[in-house]
Motif scaffolding. Sequence first.
Motif, PDB file in Angstrom:
ATOM      1  N   GLN A  98       3.174 -11.079  15.140  1.00 45.18           N
ATOM      2  CA  GLN A  98       3.460 -11.014  16.387  1.00 45.18           C
ATOM      3  C   GLN A  98       4.785 -10.005  16.869  1.00 45.18           C
ATOM      4  OE1 GLN A  98       3.645 -13.808  14.555  1.00 45.18           O
ATOM      5  NE2 GLN A  98       2.743 -15.643  15.499  1.00 45.18           N
ATOM      6  N   ALA A  99       4.814  -9.157  15.920  1.00 46.00           N
ATOM      7  CA  ALA A  99       6.287  -8.365  16.011  1.00 46.00           C
ATOM      8  C   ALA A  99       6.141  -7.533  17.286  1.00 46.00           C
ATOM      9  CB  ALA A  99       6.137  -7.247  14.808  1.00 46.00           C
ATOM     10  N   ILE A 100       7.329  -7.313  17.869  1.00 47.90           N
ATOM     11  CA  ILE A 100       7.509  -6.394  19.238  1.00 47.90           C
ATOM     12  C   ILE A 100       8.475  -5.719  18.728  1.00 47.90           C
ATOM     13  CG2 ILE A 100       7.985  -6.411  21.593  1.00 47.90           C
ATOM     14  CD1 ILE A 100       6.321  -8.834  21.935  1.00 47.90           C
ATOM     15  N   PRO A 101       8.605  -4.274  18.834  1.00 47.54           N
ATOM     16  CA  PRO A 101       7.274  -3.622  19.115  1.00 47.54           C
ATOM     17  C   PRO A 101       6.199  -3.819  17.944  1.00 47.54           C
ATOM     18  CG  PRO A 101       8.928  -2.088  18.398  1.00 47.54           C
ATOM     19  CD  PRO A 101       9.483  -3.175  18.672  1.00 47.54           C
ATOM     20  N   ASN A 102       4.824  -3.600  18.217  1.00 41.54           N
ATOM     21  CA  ASN A 102       4.046  -4.027  17.332  1.00 41.54           C
ATOM     22  C   ASN A 102       3.475  -2.609  16.713  1.00 41.54           C
ATOM     23  OD1 ASN A 102       1.980  -5.381  15.657  1.00 41.54           O
ATOM     24  ND2 ASN A 102       0.300  -4.830  17.214  1.00 41.54           N
ATOM     25  N   VAL A 103       4.499  -2.022  16.025  1.00 38.08           N
ATOM     26  CA  VAL A 103       4.451  -0.592  15.592  1.00 38.08           C
ATOM     27  C   VAL A 103       4.964  -0.771  14.082  1.00 38.08           C
ATOM     28  CG1 VAL A 103       5.547   1.698  15.583  1.00 38.08           C
ATOM     29  CG2 VAL A 103       5.230   0.339  17.725  1.00 38.08           C
ATOM     30  N   ALA A 104       4.268   0.015  12.978  1.00 37.32           N
ATOM     31  CA  ALA A 104       4.814   0.192  11.660  1.00 37.32           C
ATOM     32  C   ALA A 104       5.877   0.750  11.473  1.00 37.32           C
ATOM     33  CB  ALA A 104       3.543   1.077  10.958  1.00 37.32           C
ATOM     34  N   VAL A 105       6.520   0.768  10.398  1.00 32.03           N
ATOM     35  CA  VAL A 105       7.704   1.371   9.942  1.00 32.03           C
ATOM     36  C   VAL A 105       7.579   1.630   8.474  1.00 32.03           C
ATOM     37  CG1 VAL A 105       8.759  -0.912   9.380  1.00 32.03           C
ATOM     38  CG2 VAL A 105      10.274   1.163   9.761  1.00 32.03           C
ATOM     39  N   ILE A 106       8.215   2.924   8.077  1.00 34.07           N
ATOM     40  CA  ILE A 106       8.050   3.095   6.429  1.00 34.07           C
ATOM     41  C   ILE A 106       9.432   2.745   5.760  1.00 34.07           C
ATOM     42  CG2 ILE A 106       7.806   5.182   5.030  1.00 34.07           C
ATOM     43  CD1 ILE A 106       5.739   6.212   6.782  1.00 34.07           C
ATOM     44  N   ASP A 107       9.389   2.029   4.768  1.00 33.25           N
ATOM     45  CA  ASP A 107      10.497   1.890   3.970  1.00 33.25           C
ATOM     46  C   ASP A 107      10.737   3.063   3.212  1.00 33.25           C
ATOM     47  OD1 ASP A 107      12.425   1.202   2.091  1.00 33.25           O
ATOM     48  OD2 ASP A 107      11.667  -0.666   1.376  1.00 33.25           O
ATOM     49  N   PRO A 108      11.920   3.863   3.533  1.00 35.40           N
ATOM     50  CA  PRO A 108      11.992   5.257   2.546  1.00 35.40           C
ATOM     51  C   PRO A 108      12.409   4.868   1.214  1.00 35.40           C
ATOM     52  CG  PRO A 108      13.944   4.878   4.167  1.00 35.40           C
ATOM     53  CD  PRO A 108      12.846   3.769   4.437  1.00 35.40           C
ATOM     54  N   GLN A 109      13.020   3.766   0.911  1.00 33.98           N
ATOM     55  CA  GLN A 109      13.234   3.640  -0.635  1.00 33.98           C
ATOM     56  C   GLN A 109      12.175   3.302  -1.263  1.00 33.98           C
ATOM     57  OE1 GLN A 109      16.379   3.973  -1.336  1.00 33.98           O
ATOM     58  NE2 GLN A 109      16.684   4.546   0.769  1.00 33.98           N
ATOM     59  N   GLN A 110      10.972   3.047  -0.803  1.00 29.42           N
ATOM     60  CA  GLN A 110       9.765   2.739  -1.427  1.00 29.42           C
ATOM     61  C   GLN A 110       8.547   3.862  -1.352  1.00 29.42           C
ATOM     62  OE1 GLN A 110       8.226  -1.333   0.059  1.00 29.42           O
ATOM     63  NE2 GLN A 110       6.369  -1.025  -1.337  1.00 29.42           N
ATOM     64  N   CYS A 111       8.595   4.403  -0.130  1.00 29.96           N
ATOM     65  CA  CYS A 111       7.398   5.312   0.237  1.00 29.96           C
ATOM     66  C   CYS A 111       7.543   6.505  -0.975  1.00 29.96           C
ATOM     67  CB  CYS A 111       7.642   5.870   1.491  1.00 29.96           C
ATOM     68  SG  CYS A 111       6.497   7.306   1.957  1.00 29.96           S
ATOM     69  N   ILE A 112       6.150   6.647  -1.495  1.00 28.71           N
ATOM     70  CA  ILE A 112       6.026   7.699  -2.459  1.00 28.71           C
ATOM     71  C   ILE A 112       6.106   8.955  -2.049  1.00 28.71           C
ATOM     72  CG2 ILE A 112       4.436   8.552  -4.225  1.00 28.71           C
ATOM     73  CD1 ILE A 112       3.075   5.926  -4.259  1.00 28.71           C
ATOM     74  N   LYS A 113       5.447   9.236  -0.647  1.00 22.29           N
ATOM     75  CA  LYS A 113       5.677  10.311  -0.221  1.00 22.29           C
ATOM     76  C   LYS A 113       7.269  10.907   0.276  1.00 22.29           C
ATOM     77  CE  LYS A 113       4.183  13.966   2.350  1.00 22.29           C
ATOM     78  NZ  LYS A 113       3.269  15.196   1.736  1.00 22.29           N
ATOM     79  N   LEU A 114       8.199   9.949   0.800  1.00 20.35           N
ATOM     80  CA  LEU A 114       9.218  10.451   1.007  1.00 20.35           C
ATOM     81  C   LEU A 114      10.287  10.659  -0.341  1.00 20.35           C
ATOM     82  CD1 LEU A 114       9.788   7.929   4.062  1.00 20.35           C
ATOM     83  CD2 LEU A 114       9.802  10.589   4.205  1.00 20.35           C
ATOM     84  N   LYS A 115       9.782   9.976  -1.355  1.00 20.41           N
ATOM     85  CA  LYS A 115      10.597   9.816  -2.384  1.00 20.41           C
ATOM     86  C   LYS A 115      10.107  11.208  -3.469  1.00 20.41           C
ATOM     87  CE  LYS A 115      11.315   6.090  -4.784  1.00 20.41           C
ATOM     88  NZ  LYS A 115      10.911   4.904  -5.521  1.00 20.41           N
ATOM     89  N   THR A 116       8.770  11.414  -3.354  1.00 21.15           N
ATOM     90  CA  THR A 116       8.444  12.326  -4.311  1.00 21.15           C
ATOM     91  C   THR A 116       7.595  13.721  -3.647  1.00 21.15           C
ATOM     92  OG1 THR A 116       6.271  11.295  -4.912  1.00 21.15           O
ATOM     93  CG2 THR A 116       8.016  10.895  -6.192  1.00 21.15           C
ATOM     94  N   GLY A 117       7.365  13.494  -2.455  1.00 18.45           N
ATOM     95  CA  GLY A 117       6.676  14.627  -1.696  1.00 18.45           C
ATOM     96  C   GLY A 117       5.180  14.358  -1.971  1.00 18.45           C
ATOM     97  N   LYS A 118       4.790  13.559  -2.594  1.00 18.39           N
ATOM     98  CA  LYS A 118       3.413  13.461  -2.980  1.00 18.39           C
ATOM     99  C   LYS A 118       2.665  12.049  -2.239  1.00 18.39           C
ATOM    100  CE  LYS A 118       3.783  15.203  -7.559  1.00 18.39           C
ATOM    101  NZ  LYS A 118       3.617  14.946  -9.103  1.00 18.39           N
ATOM    102  N   CYS A 119       1.347  11.863  -2.207  1.00 16.05           N
ATOM    103  CA  CYS A 119       0.874  10.775  -1.271  1.00 16.05           C
ATOM    104  C   CYS A 119       0.507  11.314  -0.351  1.00 16.05           C
ATOM    105  CB  CYS A 119       1.631   9.742  -1.514  1.00 16.05           C
ATOM    106  SG  CYS A 119       0.657   7.984  -0.944  1.00 16.05           S
ATOM    107  N   GLY A 120       1.061  10.728   0.768  1.00 14.44           N
ATOM    108  CA  GLY A 120       0.458  10.855   2.244  1.00 14.44           C
ATOM    109  C   GLY A 120      -0.551  10.393   2.880  1.00 14.44           C
ATOM    110  N   ILE A 121      -1.177   9.400   2.038  1.00 15.17           N
ATOM    111  CA  ILE A 121      -2.409   8.687   2.385  1.00 15.17           C
ATOM    112  C   ILE A 121      -2.521   8.086   3.772  1.00 15.17           C
ATOM    113  CG2 ILE A 121      -3.900   6.742   1.880  1.00 15.17           C
ATOM    114  CD1 ILE A 121      -3.399   7.360  -1.161  1.00 15.17           C
TER     115      ILE A 121
END
Length: 471
Positions: free
Chosen positions: A278-301
């Motif tokens: 029921q989150a508001i705003p019902n919008v996703a968020v990326i955890d920069p400490q966990q995201c492979i793309k933000l940490k290594t530049g790879k992924c982006g799936i």
Amino acid sequence: MKIGVFICHCGSNIAGTVDCAKVAEIAKTYPDVAFSTDTMYTCSEPGQEEIVAAIKEHKLDGVVVASCTPRMHEPTFRRTVERAGLNKYMFEMANIREQCSWVHPDDMEKATEKAIDLAKMAVSKVCYDEPLEKNYASVTKRALVVGGGIAGIQTAIDIANNGFMVDIVERTPSIGGKMSRIDKTFPTLDCSACILTPKMVDCAQSDKIDILSYSEVEEVKGFVGNFSVKIRKKARYVDEKKCTGCKVCMEKCPSKKGLNEFNMNLNNRTAIYIPFAQAIPNVAVIDPQQCIKLKTGKCGICQKFCTAGAIDYTMKDEFIERQYGAIVVATGFKPISLDAFNEYGYAENKDVITSLELERLMNAAGPTNGVLLRPSDGTHPKVITFIQCVGSRDTSGCGKPYCSKICCMYTAKHAMLIREKYPDTEVHVFYIDVRTPGKNYDEFYRRAVEQYGVDYIKGMVGKVYNENGKL
């Protein structure tokens, strides 16, 4: 200066403990005191007329009344001196009732000595007073609410319903606060989400409420009516205007080992996530400490599968500066740190949990889908023990010197829910005192004992330890 001093007897409220005549007599010796007397009831009409007459006769430019609390009669006496032609801010009060006679009823000599000091301090203070005049300033007709829990949500709704614009600043990705994690509320056992969710929706749909989630207040300047506030809006790496909340990105994300803060770290979540259904705003968020793309530049799936084109890895924190006329701080509560309470074995035993962790285990939307299972082995516990008053009324410095006021009811709720859902489970509660300070609270506690058979044991637990797989 020419200062007038009036010592009030307040019947026997003050005079029964303080020698008012002596206080008035000694006040005559203070610097700048031109007139001093004691009166029976200074706040009465004759008492006020005596002040007016003294101001005119002795041409006083400052007045001190030693009587009861300023909260009760300061406006009265300010009007009185103003009526006599004196600026109302050239007046001071000494509280010799609540702060003197009422707290020192057994020693007239010491009470009188203290009253003399209080009167002297008031005389000294009025010497530094300056006449003030009313002034007017424009007020920014926009409010800021810091904190998006139930208190902040209701505050924002109330302000908006009165016709004013209001911003909610919430540091997490969604409003809702602690109440969004709770299953039921006491003493009615109503569904927490059923109360909270409609209010969250009201905030989102109101044209007078702007929700600044995943944001924090950086700086506040100004004064009442005209505040300038700098707000840091943290990068979500997801465009709020484009995201549809479809959750496809969450399904495709390969990084699934992040601790789920919403579920009190009892399970894992993906690097891109929506905190709860029921989150508001019902919008996703990326955890920069966990995201492979933000940490290594790879992924982006997640970006590849986002049909709305909402994923933006280049997003940066942005700063918003706005003007507000009023700020409401509704930052909620934080559970006490258990680092100083190692005797309860919280750090060593997975099956020693906090009340908020129990909330998530009992909640249908929690990590176990509402099935109460032991975190250590996933089995259903047959005996559950609550340890009350941890860190409460603690003068050692490890806890808090006060009682939290809610834990007894909170535990009674948990005990009843467990016994109702799992009648074969024993529930024991260790406590110092049972405190039920609200409407229908004691009946609620008695219901836990009498109807649900919860076992209350008066006494503090000394230690929790693991023996042959049992606590």
